[in-house]
Design an enzyme around this catalytic site. Sequence first.
Site, mmCIF file in Angstrom:
data_model
loop_
_atom_site.group_PDB
_atom_site.id
_atom_site.type_symbol
_atom_site.label_atom_id
_atom_site.label_comp_id
_atom_site.label_asym_id
_atom_site.label_seq_id
_atom_site.Cartn_x
_atom_site.Cartn_y
_atom_site.Cartn_z
ATOM 1 N N ASP A 282 0.732 -1.315 0.072
ATOM 2 C CA ASP A 282 -0.057 -0.051 -0.056
ATOM 3 C C ASP A 282 0.973 1.303 0.055
ATOM 4 O OD1 ASP A 282 -2.020 1.714 -0.077
ATOM 5 O OD2 ASP A 282 -3.286 0.978 1.555
HETATM 6 C C1 BGC Z 1 -5.056 3.264 0.259
HETATM 7 C C2 BGC Z 1 -5.118 2.037 -1.212
HETATM 8 C C3 BGC Z 1 -5.186 2.767 -2.248
HETATM 9 C C4 BGC Z 1 -3.722 3.606 -2.469
HETATM 10 C C5 BGC Z 1 -3.422 4.382 -3.583
HETATM 11 C C6 BGC Z 1 -3.773 4.263 0.046
HETATM 12 O O1 BGC Z 1 -3.840 4.976 0.881
HETATM 13 O O2 BGC Z 1 -5.132 2.732 1.307
HETATM 14 O O3 BGC Z 1 -6.436 1.674 -0.881
HETATM 15 O O4 BGC Z 1 -5.197 1.969 -3.615
HETATM 16 O O5 BGC Z 1 -3.759 4.600 -1.363
HETATM 17 O O6 BGC Z 1 -4.403 5.578 -3.803
#
Ligand code: BGC
Length: 745
Positions: A282
């Site tokens: 993530d």
């Molecule tokens: C979120 C993810 C997301 C990623 C990219 C993160 O902060 O937890 O779900 O896909 O950002 O935007």
Amino acid sequence: MRFKPLATLALVAASAAAAPPSIDALLARMTVEEKVGQLSLFAPVSTGTVGNPATRQPSAAEQRDDLRAGRITGFFNGQGVAIKREAQRIAVNESRLGIPLLFAADVIHGFRTVFPVPLAEAASWDPGLAERTARAAAVEATADGFRWTFAPMVDIARDARWGRGVEGSGEDVFLGRQFAAARVRGFQGTDLAHADTMLATAKHFAAYGAAEGGLDYNTVDLSERQLREVYLPPFQAALGAGGATVMTSFNDIAGVPSNANPWLLDTVLRGEWGFDGVVVSDYTADEELIAHGVAADARDAARLSFLAGTDISMQSGLYRDHLPALVASGEVPMARLDDAVRRVLRIKQRLGLFDAPMRGLDGADRTDWPEHRALAREAAQRSIVMLKNDGALLPLPKAGQRIALIGPFARGGDLLGPWTLFPGTRPPVTLEDGVRAALADPSRLTVVRGSNIDTPLRGGLSAAVAAARGADVVLLAVGEGEAMSGEARSRTDISLPAAQQALAEAVAATGKPVVVLLRNGRALALKGAVRDARALLVTWFLGSETGHAVADVLFGDTSPSGRLPVSFPREPGQVPYHYAHPPTGRPVPASQPDSFYKARYLDSPHEALYPFGHGLGYGDVHYDPPLLSHTRLPWDGTLRVTARVTNRGTRDTTEVVQLYVRDRVASVTRPVRELKGFRQVHLPPGASESITFTLTRHDLGFVGRDGQPTVEPGDFDVWTAPSASGGTVASFLLEPSTQHHVGQR
Ligand code: BGC
């Protein structure tokens, strides 16, 4: 921690060895820096970090140099085809090996056409619908050059304080599994090589929804049984449907953050499950190992994250900065690096990127997809849940009544939901637009804001009361704004903001019949005039066609057919609340709900106000007691459970017939009820249908005391029911195996 069985090791080795020779040939030509580049994903500097916290960004010139040097595997969430086209041109034509970029995005509930938020769509109890909207979103997003979505979010969410429940399918494992698989099928289509397919991402691995206190990013501590029974199955379902990638979660589990958890990523995901796709971190989650206090510095964090099994680093740049030195020092074996790079190249190959890197990048931005509007309207209609309809107030007549539409959501704004990064140019249909369009005489509608979302509006109450007095019926549009659910949007109190509650009380005091149109991204604790309104519709964030869909239900063009995918508690203090909880040793007797020394609160009953699975249609559906084909289920046999349902009402309706079971006596406590099946059935007035579910012992398994899957013979209760707390019970006996049974699931 368990050891990987040898058989599985062989499988993993075999699948790696089976990689097409072209990938190995390419790998053989790559420098360590180029290999690490394939594991490094960034937001394009030209559009910045949309939907995420800002990080240190290179200059545009530096990022172009990185592209030329092969230091970037792809971009995420960048806007516009032209930017992607130029980046791809550089990567393919100007980098030494010409490896194409992969463009990713958070395509969560639509792209240009915005579909209901995932939690809302789960309320349709129709995974096929979710598959169709995911497919449409993939068609739109791939036309914009994206071939990888960071969806579906398959986290089970049982704490309504957690803001991200809006992105998933609610509290139930069975329902969650169906939606996880359906969305993967929708995004990935039948063949990833087709131009309109995208890689799906099962996220966030794992147990992100179990955050303590419902606080986003918070610590998680749960038993391996809970993890395996509740939080992991939707991931297995997503991967079983072919899900090609998995995203780590921000949280730790029992002290080990996911990005540094080889047991989770390697032993379970790749070992036990045989997953051979890509694991992406993530956003900056590798770097966050430092804040978690398990890595001393960035180098340490890169090492831990990579060796745990995270293939791609998102946005932190930690792999780019530290993996080469870690490989040089031998702390990261080259073979591990090659495995990760091979996995990434393989997904690029599966997408056909090597053959057609410019596919989807040759046109101009297309911002409107009129052909998807009907699907958006259907999905929105079917996501609406009618909680209550006293005195059959709904449906309303389209003519003859004066209607006051009151509330902060009556007009525009807050329709789309938290993950709408790429909305089309055509404005969404507001409640006002939708209701007006449905009325025979639109001048009979008065619209008043009455209150802001969380502050009073000067003169708002008196205007609202005047509008209510002048109307025959009030539509009260209250709830949460878009900014109140989603990432980093946890709330300690899941009630309506005080200003809106005051508005509801003032309007109700006029004595006019009130229909509440609830806007929400989570279960709410409903109070006072909102709870006591004559009719209550849960309308979530329904997307582009909100107003039309709500009007379709309000005026009876369609019967509401949604069912709650999350329980609505009575009080905020009851959360985390979910229906499938284990029994306590002191359950509250139904005959004496007030008895003391029982598992109840002093100041509130402990049941939900509206249980999981609840929702009404415009029919009046009656359930016969469940009919069982046998009272004994042989170990290797099947048992049929039939629900006969009859619409005794005068209008068409759609019923969601639900099947629940309870294991009466087992070696560990088992939930008071667990969903094991559901079916939608359309019932014209007077019609009856018999719905048959088939159970085998495989539906009755759980994780035993030894941590292994098990099935135990014995007595089971079974309900066919309109919700997790309705229906009548029958029972059957699962007979023991004629051989030994332990672990034979
Ligand atoms: C979120 C993810 C997301 C990623 C990219 C993160 O902060 O937890 O779900 O896909 O950002 O935007």
